[in-house]
Design an enzyme around this catalytic site. Structure first.
Site, PDB file in Angstrom:
ATOM      1  N   PRO A   2      80.115   1.107  64.615  1.00 29.77           N
ATOM      2  CA  PRO A   2      79.513   2.121  66.242  1.00 29.77           C
ATOM      3  C   PRO A   2      80.801   1.273  66.953  1.00 29.77           C
ATOM      4  CG  PRO A   2      77.714   1.390  66.426  1.00 29.77           C
ATOM      5  CD  PRO A   2      78.531   0.486  65.124  1.00 29.77           C
ATOM      6  N   GLU A   3      81.894   1.817  67.098  1.00 28.56           N
ATOM      7  CA  GLU A   3      83.448   1.928  68.549  1.00 28.56           C
ATOM      8  C   GLU A   3      83.572   1.877  69.329  1.00 28.56           C
ATOM      9  OE1 GLU A   3      86.663   1.783  65.687  1.00 28.56           O
ATOM     10  OE2 GLU A   3      86.074   1.617  63.390  1.00 28.56           O
TER      11      GLU A   3
END
Ligand SMILES: [Zn+2]
Length: 291
Positions: A2-3
């Site tokens: 996840p960014e």
């Protein structure tokens, strides 16, 4: 992994669903998920009875602000997810920490590969003075956790001038620099490739060779790809899900990431993959040329 857009999606979901909720009890099922305080049993004791005031994000971490001023940080890393489960939902064998809310629901920290970390900190920024107490050093403040992180790329204060200033002292390649959390916080492999394609800049360009116009283009591109990611509730390739347990829709809308061999959306030529600093990098050799 996840960014920024994926973590922002989780934080916004949680703000809607658990702000105002009280944590009645906490089960830590995998001690190493807890980074602070130690040992993990102390974390469970210290968070008991706390009320969640609001949920936000800094870099790639979810910030759960408690009503008493303390802040819980959740770094999802590779496979972490925060999911709100209704009362009576069946158990999840990958739930590493379970927060039992007073209203019967559960806030579950799920993590298949167990790389994610949860910490509980005193509120306040870096500038708050560290007091000495009888027990030694005063408790860590949340600001110290993010001391080495660069600015938030979607903050109004993150202007093209600010990006230019930060790049001026750097000679590295653009792809590696965008992944460097001390330069800008929150960008990872997906959104670095997408931003460079959108800005028509080669991933191996050295930062100190950019013209003013190119820096402006990069600045606009970084913000645009992150905003698009948030609008589509993030990109799911493996484990990422929102707090509703559902994958995001942004993976199908990416221009280059994991599209090796497919046609460029701008020029129709094939997307190529190279490795930069051990990271897969996707780009269009026709639109993104090295001068
Ligand atoms: Zn192209």
């Amino acid at each position: 992994m996840p960014e920024l857009p994926e973590v922002e999606t989780v934080a916004r979901d949680l703000q809607r669903w658990v702000a105002g909720a009280t944590i009645a009890d906490t089960e830590v099922r995998w001690d190493r998920t807890i980074s602070h305080p130690q040992p993990a049993e102390r974390f469970a004791v210290e968070i008991r009875g706390a009320t969640i005031e609001r949920v936000g994000r800094r870099a790639k971490s979810v910030l759960i602000h408690l009503a008493d001023g303390r802040v819980m940080t959740v770094a999802l890393r590779m496979t972490g997810a925060l999911i709100v489960a209704p009362a009576g939902a069946s158990d999840d064998p990958y739930a590493r920490v379970v927060f039992h809310l007073a209203d019967g629901r559960e806030l579950r920290y799920r993590d298949v590969r167990k790389f994610g970390r949860i910490g509980l900190w005193e509120g306040g920024g870096l500038r708050a003075r560290t007091r000495r107490t009888r027990e030694g050093r005063a408790p860590y403040r949340v600001g110290e956790v993010f001391a080495r992180h660069g600015p938030e790329p979607l903050a109004p204060s993150f202007t093209a001038e600010r990006l230019a200033e930060r790049l001026r002292r750097r000679t590295g390649r653009l792809k590696s620099l965008l992944l460097d959390q001390s330069l800008i916080a929150g960008v990872g492999n997906i959104y670095a490739d997408e931003a460079l394609w959108r800005a028509r800049l080669h991933p191996l360009r050295h930062a100190d060779t950019l013209t003013k116009a190119e820096v402006r283009r990069l600045h606009r591109a970084i913000r645009a790809v992150l905003r698009q990611g948030i609008a589509n509730r993030g990109a799911s390739f493996a484990d990422y899900v929102g707090a509703d347990g559902e994958p995001g829709a942004n993976a199908e809308r990416l221009a280059v990431y994991r599209r090796t061999g497919e046609p460029c959306l701008r020029c129709g030529r094939r997307i190529e993959r190279i490795v930069v600093g051990q990271r897969s990098t996707h780009f269009c050799p026709h639109c993104q040329v090295l001068p």
